[in-house]
Design a protein around this motif. Structure first.
Motif, short mmCIF file in Angstrom:
data_model
loop_
_atom_site.label_atom_id
_atom_site.label_comp_id
_atom_site.label_asym_id
_atom_site.label_seq_id
_atom_site.Cartn_x
_atom_site.Cartn_y
_atom_site.Cartn_z
N ARG A 83 -68.09 19.66 8.67
CA ARG A 83 -67.70 20.67 9.65
C ARG A 83 -66.47 21.39 9.14
O ARG A 83 -65.46 20.76 8.83
N ALA A 84 -66.56 22.71 9.07
CA ALA A 84 -65.44 23.51 8.58
C ALA A 84 -65.11 24.58 9.61
O ALA A 84 -66.00 25.18 10.22
N GLU A 95 -72.73 34.52 12.78
CA GLU A 95 -73.63 33.89 11.81
C GLU A 95 -72.86 33.12 10.74
O GLU A 95 -73.11 33.25 9.54
N ALA A 96 -71.94 32.29 11.19
CA ALA A 96 -71.17 31.46 10.25
C ALA A 96 -72.08 30.38 9.68
O ALA A 96 -72.86 29.77 10.40
N ARG A 97 -71.97 30.15 8.38
CA ARG A 97 -72.78 29.10 7.75
C ARG A 97 -72.10 28.62 6.48
O ARG A 97 -71.37 29.36 5.83
N LEU A 98 -72.38 27.37 6.16
CA LEU A 98 -71.91 26.78 4.91
C LEU A 98 -73.08 26.80 3.95
O LEU A 98 -74.12 26.21 4.22
N VAL A 99 -72.90 27.45 2.82
CA VAL A 99 -73.97 27.61 1.85
C VAL A 99 -73.58 26.87 0.58
O VAL A 99 -72.54 27.17 -0.02
N PRO A 100 -74.38 25.89 0.14
CA PRO A 100 -74.05 25.19 -1.11
C PRO A 100 -74.18 26.13 -2.30
O PRO A 100 -75.08 26.96 -2.36
N THR A 101 -73.25 26.02 -3.25
CA THR A 101 -73.31 26.86 -4.45
C THR A 101 -74.50 26.47 -5.31
O THR A 101 -75.06 27.31 -6.00
N ASP A 102 -74.90 25.21 -5.28
CA ASP A 102 -76.10 24.75 -5.97
C ASP A 102 -77.14 24.46 -4.90
O ASP A 102 -76.97 23.54 -4.10
N PRO A 103 -78.26 25.20 -4.88
CA PRO A 103 -79.26 24.98 -3.82
C PRO A 103 -79.87 23.58 -3.82
O PRO A 103 -80.36 23.11 -2.81
N GLU A 104 -79.82 22.89 -4.95
CA GLU A 104 -80.38 21.53 -5.02
C GLU A 104 -79.34 20.46 -4.72
O GLU A 104 -79.60 19.27 -4.90
N LEU A 105 -78.14 20.87 -4.30
CA LEU A 105 -77.04 19.98 -3.92
C LEU A 105 -76.66 19.02 -5.04
O LEU A 105 -76.39 17.84 -4.81
N LEU A 118 -69.56 31.39 4.71
CA LEU A 118 -69.93 32.79 4.84
C LEU A 118 -70.07 33.19 6.30
O LEU A 118 -70.53 32.40 7.13
N VAL A 119 -69.67 34.43 6.61
CA VAL A 119 -69.83 35.00 7.94
C VAL A 119 -70.31 36.44 7.78
O VAL A 119 -70.23 37.02 6.71
N VAL A 120 -70.81 36.99 8.88
CA VAL A 120 -71.19 38.40 8.91
C VAL A 120 -70.25 39.10 9.89
O VAL A 120 -70.04 38.62 11.00
N TYR A 121 -69.68 40.21 9.43
CA TYR A 121 -68.78 40.98 10.28
C TYR A 121 -69.55 42.12 10.93
O TYR A 121 -70.52 42.63 10.36
N PRO A 122 -69.13 42.56 12.12
CA PRO A 122 -69.78 43.70 12.77
C PRO A 122 -69.64 44.96 11.91
O PRO A 122 -68.69 45.09 11.13
N ARG A 134 -60.06 34.71 16.24
CA ARG A 134 -60.78 34.89 14.97
C ARG A 134 -61.28 33.58 14.38
O ARG A 134 -61.89 33.56 13.33
N SER A 135 -61.05 32.47 15.07
CA SER A 135 -61.45 31.15 14.58
C SER A 135 -62.96 30.96 14.77
O SER A 135 -63.50 31.27 15.82
N ILE A 136 -63.62 30.43 13.75
CA ILE A 136 -65.06 30.22 13.79
C ILE A 136 -65.39 28.93 13.04
O ILE A 136 -64.74 28.59 12.05
N THR A 137 -66.40 28.19 13.53
CA THR A 137 -66.76 26.88 12.97
C THR A 137 -68.20 26.88 12.51
O THR A 137 -69.06 27.46 13.16
N ALA A 138 -68.45 26.19 11.41
CA ALA A 138 -69.82 26.01 10.89
C ALA A 138 -69.97 24.57 10.45
O ALA A 138 -68.98 23.89 10.13
#
Length: 166
Positions: A83-84, A95-105, A118-122, A134-138
């Protein structure tokens, strides 16, 4: 009343067990195997073709969050939950999400598993606002199998990165 019902039941059970043309299970003949023309990947999954009402895939508009302010790895049965919490550059991030840099972990050479926050801004301009707004959790769920060879987990933002070690 009971005799016709008993005769009907015995007759249908006897008919179901035989191989005659009167048995409804034999009306369409025996099945045979026919080769299917399709892709080599999986013949049961049809090829994707654009339809009349199909949408094109939208481009990925996500950006790294400005700062990662908190990183917690919570143990659970069968693995852990990563949790970050981060601080966006301006209000309205979604749409906050944690995306692994290596898809195979797979961890890197230092046994560190790295995630991008990563997040998406309006699209329009929004106010900066206070840090609380401005705080957001994923979060990201990891299994024990995925955590086997990992000694540290790093979450990166645009300005900083936080790391949690075993």
């Amino acid at each position: 009343m009971y005799r016709p019902l008993a005769v009907l039941l015995i007759g249908s059970l006897a008919l179901a067990g035989c191989n005659s043309r009167l048995n409804p299970a034999n009306w369409f003949g025996s099945g045979r195997s026919v080769p299917v023309q399709g892709s080599a990947d999986n013949a049961l999954i049809p090829e994707q073709r654009p339809g009349l009402l199909s949408r094109r895939e939208a481009p990925d508009l996500s950006q790294p969050i400005a700062q990662v302010s908190e990183l917690v790895v919570e143990r659970k049965r069968g693995g852990a939950i990563l949790r970050a919490t981060g601080l966006a550059a301006r209000q309205g991030a979604f749409e906050a999400r944690l995306v692994p840099t290596d898809p195979e972990l797979r961890p890197d050479e230092t046994a560190t598993l790295t995630f991008d926050f990563l997040v998406v801004y309006p699209e329009g301009d929004t106010e900066t606002g206070s840090p609380h707004t401005r705080s957001i959790t994923a979060a990201y769920s990891l299994t024990d199998h995925q955590l086997e060879n990992i000694r540290a987990i790093r979450v990166r933002g645009a300005e900083n990165a936080l790391e949690s070690r075993r």
